[in-house]
Scaffold this motif. Structure first.
Motif, PDB file in Angstrom:
ATOM      1  N   LEU A 261      -9.492   4.202   0.400  1.00  0.00           N
ATOM      2  CA  LEU A 261      -8.364   3.280   0.430  1.00  0.00           C
ATOM      3  C   LEU A 261      -7.201   3.800  -0.410  1.00  0.00           C
ATOM      4  O   LEU A 261      -6.039   3.820   0.032  1.00  0.00           O
ATOM      5  N   LEU A 262      -7.499   4.249  -1.619  1.00  0.00           N
ATOM      6  CA  LEU A 262      -6.438   4.699  -2.527  1.00  0.00           C
ATOM      7  C   LEU A 262      -5.873   6.052  -2.116  1.00  0.00           C
ATOM      8  O   LEU A 262      -4.671   6.304  -2.267  1.00  0.00           O
ATOM      9  N   TRP A 263      -6.707   6.930  -1.609  1.00  0.00           N
ATOM     10  CA  TRP A 263      -6.221   8.236  -1.136  1.00  0.00           C
ATOM     11  C   TRP A 263      -5.194   8.020  -0.031  1.00  0.00           C
ATOM     12  O   TRP A 263      -4.110   8.617  -0.052  1.00  0.00           O
ATOM     13  N   ARG A 264      -5.511   7.152   0.919  1.00  0.00           N
ATOM     14  CA  ARG A 264      -4.573   6.895   2.014  1.00  0.00           C
ATOM     15  C   ARG A 264      -3.303   6.197   1.502  1.00  0.00           C
ATOM     16  O   ARG A 264      -2.189   6.540   1.920  1.00  0.00           O
ATOM     17  N   GLY A 351      -5.686  15.605 -12.499  1.00  0.00           N
ATOM     18  CA  GLY A 351      -4.287  15.695 -12.097  1.00  0.00           C
ATOM     19  C   GLY A 351      -3.876  17.057 -11.591  1.00  0.00           C
ATOM     20  O   GLY A 351      -2.719  17.234 -11.208  1.00  0.00           O
ATOM     21  N   SER A 352      -4.781  18.021 -11.545  1.00  0.00           N
ATOM     22  CA  SER A 352      -4.469  19.278 -10.849  1.00  0.00           C
ATOM     23  C   SER A 352      -4.404  18.989  -9.355  1.00  0.00           C
ATOM     24  O   SER A 352      -3.540  19.480  -8.644  1.00  0.00           O
ATOM     25  N   ASN A 353      -5.352  18.190  -8.882  1.00  0.00           N
ATOM     26  CA  ASN A 353      -5.276  17.473  -7.610  1.00  0.00           C
ATOM     27  C   ASN A 353      -5.340  15.993  -7.948  1.00  0.00           C
ATOM     28  O   ASN A 353      -5.659  15.613  -9.081  1.00  0.00           O
ATOM     29  N   LEU A 354      -5.057  15.140  -6.999  1.00  0.00           N
ATOM     30  CA  LEU A 354      -5.370  13.729  -7.181  1.00  0.00           C
ATOM     31  C   LEU A 354      -6.872  13.646  -7.456  1.00  0.00           C
ATOM     32  O   LEU A 354      -7.680  14.150  -6.683  1.00  0.00           O
ATOM     33  N   THR A 355      -7.233  13.041  -8.595  1.00  0.00           N
ATOM     34  CA  THR A 355      -8.611  13.103  -9.085  1.00  0.00           C
ATOM     35  C   THR A 355      -9.218  11.707  -9.169  1.00  0.00           C
ATOM     36  O   THR A 355      -8.623  10.801  -9.750  1.00  0.00           O
ATOM     37  N   PHE A 356     -10.406  11.544  -8.595  1.00  0.00           N
ATOM     38  CA  PHE A 356     -11.150  10.284  -8.659  1.00  0.00           C
ATOM     39  C   PHE A 356     -12.373  10.486  -9.554  1.00  0.00           C
ATOM     40  O   PHE A 356     -13.109  11.466  -9.392  1.00  0.00           O
ATOM     41  N   VAL A 357     -12.596   9.556 -10.474  1.00  0.00           N
ATOM     42  CA  VAL A 357     -13.725   9.650 -11.403  1.00  0.00           C
ATOM     43  C   VAL A 357     -14.595   8.411 -11.242  1.00  0.00           C
ATOM     44  O   VAL A 357     -14.131   7.281 -11.393  1.00  0.00           O
ATOM     45  N   ASN A 358     -15.859   8.631 -10.950  1.00  0.00           N
ATOM     46  CA  ASN A 358     -16.813   7.551 -10.732  1.00  0.00           C
ATOM     47  C   ASN A 358     -17.587   7.278 -12.026  1.00  0.00           C
ATOM     48  O   ASN A 358     -18.412   8.090 -12.442  1.00  0.00           O
ATOM     49  N   LEU A 359     -17.327   6.116 -12.653  1.00  0.00           N
ATOM     50  CA  LEU A 359     -18.018   5.758 -13.891  1.00  0.00           C
ATOM     51  C   LEU A 359     -19.029   4.642 -13.670  1.00  0.00           C
ATOM     52  O   LEU A 359     -19.454   3.973 -14.618  1.00  0.00           O
ATOM     53  N   GLU A 360     -19.440   4.441 -12.419  1.00  0.00           N
ATOM     54  CA  GLU A 360     -20.424   3.401 -12.100  1.00  0.00           C
ATOM     55  C   GLU A 360     -21.719   3.586 -12.876  1.00  0.00           C
ATOM     56  O   GLU A 360     -22.328   2.612 -13.328  1.00  0.00           O
ATOM     57  N   ASN A 361     -22.164   4.827 -13.035  1.00  0.00           N
ATOM     58  CA  ASN A 361     -23.462   5.102 -13.663  1.00  0.00           C
ATOM     59  C   ASN A 361     -23.320   5.616 -15.086  1.00  0.00           C
ATOM     60  O   ASN A 361     -24.196   6.323 -15.582  1.00  0.00           O
ATOM     61  N   SER A 380      -9.852   5.328 -20.161  1.00  0.00           N
ATOM     62  CA  SER A 380      -8.667   5.978 -19.592  1.00  0.00           C
ATOM     63  C   SER A 380      -8.645   7.434 -20.030  1.00  0.00           C
ATOM     64  O   SER A 380      -9.432   7.851 -20.893  1.00  0.00           O
ATOM     65  N   ILE A 381      -7.737   8.197 -19.424  1.00  0.00           N
ATOM     66  CA  ILE A 381      -7.617   9.632 -19.728  1.00  0.00           C
ATOM     67  C   ILE A 381      -6.211   9.918 -20.218  1.00  0.00           C
ATOM     68  O   ILE A 381      -5.229   9.505 -19.598  1.00  0.00           O
ATOM     69  N   GLN A 382      -6.120  10.628 -21.322  1.00  0.00           N
ATOM     70  CA  GLN A 382      -4.839  11.108 -21.852  1.00  0.00           C
ATOM     71  C   GLN A 382      -4.693  12.566 -21.443  1.00  0.00           C
ATOM     72  O   GLN A 382      -5.611  13.370 -21.613  1.00  0.00           O
ATOM     73  N   GLY A 383      -3.533  12.918 -20.905  1.00  0.00           N
ATOM     74  CA  GLY A 383      -3.311  14.297 -20.505  1.00  0.00           C
ATOM     75  C   GLY A 383      -3.619  14.542 -19.037  1.00  0.00           C
ATOM     76  O   GLY A 383      -4.253  15.542 -18.680  1.00  0.00           O
ATOM     77  N   VAL A 384      -3.166  13.639 -18.177  1.00  0.00           N
ATOM     78  CA  VAL A 384      -3.374  13.775 -16.732  1.00  0.00           C
ATOM     79  C   VAL A 384      -2.218  14.542 -16.115  1.00  0.00           C
ATOM     80  O   VAL A 384      -1.055  14.265 -16.405  1.00  0.00           O
ATOM     81  N   GLY A 385      -2.524  15.501 -15.263  1.00  0.00           N
ATOM     82  CA  GLY A 385      -1.497  16.282 -14.588  1.00  0.00           C
ATOM     83  C   GLY A 385      -0.722  15.473 -13.573  1.00  0.00           C
ATOM     84  O   GLY A 385      -1.036  14.313 -13.273  1.00  0.00           O
ATOM     85  N   ASP A 386       0.309  16.082 -12.989  1.00  0.00           N
ATOM     86  CA  ASP A 386       1.285  15.367 -12.155  1.00  0.00           C
ATOM     87  C   ASP A 386       0.711  14.782 -10.868  1.00  0.00           C
ATOM     88  O   ASP A 386       1.309  13.884 -10.275  1.00  0.00           O
ATOM     89  N   GLU A 387      -0.426  15.265 -10.401  1.00  0.00           N
ATOM     90  CA  GLU A 387      -1.023  14.730  -9.169  1.00  0.00           C
ATOM     91  C   GLU A 387      -1.725  13.401  -9.390  1.00  0.00           C
ATOM     92  O   GLU A 387      -2.030  12.687  -8.442  1.00  0.00           O
ATOM     93  N   GLY A 388      -2.025  13.078 -10.650  1.00  0.00           N
ATOM     94  CA  GLY A 388      -2.583  11.766 -10.965  1.00  0.00           C
ATOM     95  C   GLY A 388      -4.098  11.720 -10.984  1.00  0.00           C
ATOM     96  O   GLY A 388      -4.785  12.635 -10.532  1.00  0.00           O
ATOM     97  N   ALA A 389      -4.623  10.612 -11.548  1.00  0.00           N
ATOM     98  CA  ALA A 389      -6.070  10.415 -11.636  1.00  0.00           C
ATOM     99  C   ALA A 389      -6.396   8.935 -11.489  1.00  0.00           C
ATOM    100  O   ALA A 389      -5.597   8.069 -11.848  1.00  0.00           O
ATOM    101  N   VAL A 390      -7.585   8.667 -10.952  1.00  0.00           N
ATOM    102  CA  VAL A 390      -8.068   7.300 -10.736  1.00  0.00           C
ATOM    103  C   VAL A 390      -9.470   7.191 -11.315  1.00  0.00           C
ATOM    104  O   VAL A 390     -10.362   7.942 -10.929  1.00  0.00           O
ATOM    105  N   LEU A 391      -9.669   6.264 -12.248  1.00  0.00           N
ATOM    106  CA  LEU A 391     -10.987   5.967 -12.790  1.00  0.00           C
ATOM    107  C   LEU A 391     -11.476   4.663 -12.180  1.00  0.00           C
ATOM    108  O   LEU A 391     -10.739   3.676 -12.139  1.00  0.00           O
ATOM    109  N   ILE A 392     -12.714   4.654 -11.721  1.00  0.00           N
ATOM    110  CA  ILE A 392     -13.306   3.458 -11.134  1.00  0.00           C
ATOM    111  C   ILE A 392     -14.484   3.043 -12.007  1.00  0.00           C
ATOM    112  O   ILE A 392     -15.467   3.770 -12.128  1.00  0.00           O
TER     113      ILE A 392
END
Length: 433
Positions: A261-264, A351-361, A380-392
């Motif tokens: 959903l978020l990638w699109r 943030g080198s690419n759009l980055t998704f991080v799964n913290l479910e487990n 949260s993450i400090q120091g994310v590159g320009d492509e962005g990051a998503v933590l779930i």
């Protein structure tokens, strides 16, 4: 007329001290940083745990520090300082028991009032953070802030240099601290073995990594210089949101559905510059030792061979969930790229690419004080590159877990400031905000 209170005045009376291991680690103990560790040198993890007054009843700062003394006998690497090899200039950690920085603060709001805010930048006031450098040998790798609220509750804010380990290491560290505060495993033996500087692995890899990007050399001040201002915001996903989403997508996990959903959505707002490659970080089930630090998470890249912004969600989610084809675990490639220059080149992952991080487990709600779990655990993450990051991140839920309106996940996004407004509008159209 009384001037309005500024955010930076909300947390005050900061007191700093240092806490180290209860036992001396020993002389000339070093911890060599792997290539993956060094790839993370410009990233920092931040965690905030909120607890009610009942959870901390009878618990004092001295109790917390005493438990930390025991914990740091095991996690002595976190008490070290960065040095450089005289011959190569490669960074390593000198395990010299300099300690972590312990910070105490006070807030005149209640925990519930703080949790009601939708201002993610406000949570930074609960995490004392300083980047490593420019004096490497004087820079703590971990900061722990305890903030006392007027209701009697507290927050525990952790700033963690990612070179020590990933978010799963952070969670294990603070969960084990909670066990020590409950006087469990106080006499456990050290679980972290230092690695020699002379035994650095030199892995071979056939190609450059897609999940890591080389950046300009930063010298001894380990701070990423972005090309644009980054903004962080978060929102909750309820049981009903997930039911509606998975009805459209099919039998994939909640995480894969949210990523699709978020990638699109992000592809749509980038107007012709949509991300064709994303990075996905998950826990590696092969590294499930709760006492060992390390950057062991799986780092995969996923490449779409079609227009993401116009794609079907089911197609995207299936691609993300698939472990074959256009999906590649990047860890060996990253390790080889860094080792090629003996750690002298600077990279980023988030943030080198759009980055998704799964913290479910990640066990975010395994920390207990007086038998009570946190009201909220926020990362949260400090120091994310320009492509962005998503933590779930998972949210706590009790007996009403099937309640359709109950929040189930917290989604934390860090993106270029100019894209946030457009993405919020896109999420509103999808009835998520």
């Amino acid at each position: 007329m009384v001037p309005p209170q500024q955010d930076h005045d909300l947390v005050y009376n900061l007191r700093l001290s240092s806490v180290g291991p209860g036992c001396v680690t020993g002389s000339d103990v070093v911890h060599d940083l792997s290539g993956l560790d060094l790839t993370m040198k410009l990233h920092y993890l931040k965690a905030v745990y909120f607890f009610s007054s009942h959870a901390v009843e009878g618990l004092t700062i001295m109790n917390m520090k005493e438990a930390m003394f025991y914990l740091l006998n095991d996690y002595y690497i976190t008490c070290g300082r960065i040095k450089r090899s005289e011959s190569s200039g490669r960074p390593y950690i000198k395990c010299n028991d300099c300690g972590i920085r312990f910070v105490e603060g006070v807030c005149d709001e209640t925990v519930d009032e703080w949790l009601e805010t939708d201002d993610d930048s406000k949570r930074n006031l609960l995490v004392y953070h300083r980047a490593i450098g420019p004096e490497l040998s004087f820079s703590p790798l971990v900061y722990l802030q305890v903030t006392q609220f007027k209701c009697g509750g507290i927050s525990l804010g952790l700033s963690w240099a990612h070179i020590l380990g990933d978010a799963f290491s952070v969670s294990n560290f603070i969960n084990n601290w909670g066990q020590h505060m409950a006087m469990v495993n106080v006499n456990s033996s050290p679980a972290l073995a230092p690695r020699s500087l002379t035994n650095t692995a030199k892995p071979e890899a056939p190609s450059e990594p897609l999940a890591a990007k080389q950046v300009n050399h930063v010298g001894d001040l380990w701070v990423l210089a972005n090309n644009c201002k980054m903004e962080t915001f978060s929102f909750n996903l309820t049981t009903q949101h997930l039911s509606n989403l998975q009805a459209k997508i099919g039998s994939v996990s909640a995480f894969d559905s949210i990523c699709a959903l978020l990638w699109r959505a992000i592809a749509k707002v980038r107007e012709g510059f949509e991300p064709q490659i994303v990075t996905v970080c998950r826990k590696d089930p092969c590294h499930d030792d709760n006492n060992v630090l390390g950057n062991n998470q799986i780092i995969r890249t996923i490449k779409a061979s079609f227009l993401v912004g116009e794609s079907d969600l089911n197609k995207l989610a299936t691609l993300i969930a698939n472990d074959q084809g256009q999906v590649c675990d990047e860890r060996n490639r990253i390790e080889a790229a860094v080792e090629k220059d003996n750690g002298s080149t600077d990279y980023i992952v988030y943030g080198s690419n759009l980055t998704f991080v799964n913290l479910e487990n990640a066990g975010l709600y395994e920390l207990e004080l007086n038998g009570e779990k946190p009201k909220l655990a926020y990362y949260s993450i400090q120091g994310v590159g320009d492509e962005g990051a998503v933590l779930i991140l998972p949210l706590p839920h009790g007996s009403a877990a099937e309640n359709e309106g109950e929040p189930r996940y917290l989604v934390n996004l860090t993106l270029p400031e100019g894209q946030v407004f457009k993405l919020k509008a896109e999420l509103k159209r999808a009835s998520l905000l």
